[in-house]
Design a protein around this motif. Structure first.
Motif, short mmCIF file in Angstrom:
data_model
loop_
_atom_site.label_atom_id
_atom_site.label_comp_id
_atom_site.label_asym_id
_atom_site.label_seq_id
_atom_site.Cartn_x
_atom_site.Cartn_y
_atom_site.Cartn_z
N ARG B 22 0.84 -1.35 0.18
CA ARG B 22 -0.13 -0.08 0.12
C ARG B 22 0.93 1.37 -0.12
O ARG B 22 1.88 1.39 0.56
CB ARG B 22 -0.76 0.04 1.07
N CYS B 23 0.38 2.36 -0.64
CA CYS B 23 1.14 3.70 -0.67
C CYS B 23 0.10 4.62 -0.69
O CYS B 23 -0.86 4.67 -1.45
CB CYS B 23 1.72 3.87 -2.09
N SER B 24 0.39 5.80 0.36
CA SER B 24 -0.31 6.95 0.32
C SER B 24 0.58 8.10 -0.12
O SER B 24 1.73 8.20 0.40
CB SER B 24 -0.49 7.24 1.89
N PRO B 25 0.05 8.62 -1.42
CA PRO B 25 1.19 9.58 -1.92
C PRO B 25 1.04 11.13 -0.89
O PRO B 25 0.53 11.05 -0.15
CB PRO B 25 0.47 9.99 -3.36
N ARG B 26 2.10 11.75 -1.29
CA ARG B 26 2.02 13.11 -0.71
C ARG B 26 0.61 13.97 -0.69
O ARG B 26 0.16 13.75 -1.69
CB ARG B 26 3.21 14.11 -1.17
N SER B 27 0.45 14.61 0.04
CA SER B 27 -0.81 15.36 0.07
C SER B 27 -0.94 16.13 -1.20
O SER B 27 0.24 17.10 -1.34
CB SER B 27 -1.10 16.33 1.12
N GLY B 28 -1.79 16.09 -2.04
CA GLY B 28 -1.96 16.91 -3.43
C GLY B 28 -1.19 16.33 -4.53
O GLY B 28 -1.47 16.83 -5.70
N ASP B 29 -0.56 15.31 -4.39
CA ASP B 29 0.10 14.38 -5.54
C ASP B 29 -0.94 13.66 -6.19
O ASP B 29 -1.60 12.89 -5.48
CB ASP B 29 1.29 13.79 -5.00
N LEU B 30 -1.03 13.81 -7.43
CA LEU B 30 -2.05 12.87 -8.20
C LEU B 30 -1.46 11.83 -8.89
O LEU B 30 -2.15 10.81 -9.20
CB LEU B 30 -2.67 13.77 -9.13
N SER B 31 -0.14 11.90 -8.98
CA SER B 31 0.46 10.69 -9.63
C SER B 31 1.41 9.88 -8.81
O SER B 31 2.00 10.26 -7.86
CB SER B 31 1.50 11.24 -10.69
N VAL B 32 1.14 8.31 -8.96
CA VAL B 32 1.82 7.55 -8.07
C VAL B 32 2.56 6.48 -9.32
O VAL B 32 2.12 6.05 -10.09
CB VAL B 32 0.75 6.75 -7.31
N TYR B 33 3.95 6.42 -8.58
CA TYR B 33 4.52 5.24 -9.47
C TYR B 33 5.06 4.16 -8.69
O TYR B 33 5.28 4.48 -7.20
CB TYR B 33 5.87 6.13 -9.93
N TRP B 34 5.38 3.13 -9.40
CA TRP B 34 5.66 1.93 -8.61
C TRP B 34 7.19 1.71 -8.98
O TRP B 34 7.17 1.47 -10.47
CB TRP B 34 4.99 0.70 -8.53
N TYR B 35 8.05 1.25 -8.24
CA TYR B 35 9.32 0.71 -8.79
C TYR B 35 9.87 -0.56 -7.88
O TYR B 35 9.36 -0.58 -6.74
CB TYR B 35 10.49 1.82 -8.59
N GLN B 36 10.58 -1.37 -8.69
CA GLN B 36 11.11 -2.45 -7.93
C GLN B 36 12.65 -2.31 -7.79
O GLN B 36 13.15 -2.10 -8.91
CB GLN B 36 10.65 -3.77 -8.64
N PRO B 70 -9.90 6.36 -5.43
CA PRO B 70 -10.23 7.79 -5.38
C PRO B 70 -9.81 8.70 -4.52
O PRO B 70 -9.47 9.88 -4.59
CB PRO B 70 -12.07 7.57 -5.23
N ASP B 71 -9.33 8.10 -3.26
CA ASP B 71 -8.58 8.92 -2.53
C ASP B 71 -7.04 9.04 -2.65
O ASP B 71 -6.49 9.55 -2.12
CB ASP B 71 -8.53 8.50 -0.95
N LEU B 72 -6.78 8.50 -3.77
CA LEU B 72 -5.30 8.52 -4.36
C LEU B 72 -4.33 7.58 -3.97
O LEU B 72 -3.10 7.62 -4.37
CB LEU B 72 -4.86 10.15 -4.54
N HIS B 73 -4.87 6.83 -2.99
CA HIS B 73 -3.72 5.94 -2.24
C HIS B 73 -3.69 4.87 -3.36
O HIS B 73 -4.79 4.49 -4.27
CB HIS B 73 -4.08 5.55 -1.06
#
Lengths: 116, 115
Positions: B22-36, B70-73
């Motif tokens: 699970r990932c919660s982005p910074r407040s206000g950030d709309l983009s989430v990336y996953w890296y391995q 929808p909550d961007l997590h």
């Protein structure tokens, strides 16, 4: 294809001295961004500095500066006045249009050890 | 502290199992990336979501999937786990979707060990 090369698997420096970590990149696109990240032994990735391909001046952030040589396609990180806390892995990365600017392409990293 | 929160920090599981990161982005950030990040492959981009929609895909296995709510997590689901999936999985976030100067802020990572 975009590629980042870091040729120094490991470097060591004496405390308070300056050190340069090498990074070369390969891209045919004119617009791209170059980044350096620090990864301490605890694992997190910490953003250090950014250089845009159109920037006329080398980027600086405190003790970090980027020696950007566009014709040579190099973006070396210079750390001045090294501190023991600078011991970490350092990654050079690029963001460019080939990846839709959506992803960072990382080099293999350089492990820096700062000796007292 | 980057403002990006990843849970759990460590995960040990057996081969063949399924896990969710699970990932919660910074407040206000709309983009989430996953890296391995693995010893043999280095840091590899897996997938990106922007405001709930998949925006870019990298070297992500078919056994892996992700979504942004929808909550961007965001959640990264890894199934039919193999020993080779053991790695440090990072989530990063940014305000915008892309652009050469888009600064991505990374979480502390989830260290997955498959035994």
């Amino acid at each position: 294809a975009q590629k980042i090369t870091q040729t120094q698997p490991g470097m060591f420096v004496q405390e308070k001295e300056a050190v340069t970590l090498d990074c070369t990149y390969d891209t045919s696109d004119p617009s791209y961004g170059l980044f350096w990240y620090k990864q301490p032994s605890s694992g997190e990735m910490i953003f250090l500095i950014y250089q845009g391909s159109y920037d006329q001046q080398n980027a600086t952030e405190g003790r970090y500066s980027l020696n950007f040589q566009k014709a040579r396609k190099s973006a070396n990180l210079v750390i001045s006045a090294s501190q023991l806390g600078d011991s970490a892995m350092y990654f050079c990365a690029m963001r460019g249009p080939a990846g839709g600017y959506n992803k960072l392409i990382f080099g293999a990293g350089t492990r820096l050890a700062v000796h007292p | 502290d980057s403002g990006v929160t990843q849970t759990p920090k460590h995960l040990i599981t057996a081969t063949g199992q399924r896990v969710t990161l699970r990932c919660s982005p910074r407040s206000g950030d709309l983009s989430v990336y996953w890296y391995q990040q693995s010893l043999d492959q280095g840091l590899q981009f897996l997938i990106q979501y922007y405001n709930g929609e998949e925006r870019a895909k990298g070297n992500i296995l078919e056994r892996f999937s992700a979504q942004q709510f929808p909550d961007l997590h965001s959640e990264l689901n890894l199934s039919s786990l193999e020993l080779g999936d053991s790695a440090l999985y990072f989530c990063a976030s940014s305000v915008v979707s892309g652009g050469p100067g888009t600064e991505a802020f990374f979480g502390q990572g989830t260290r997955l060990t498959v035994v």
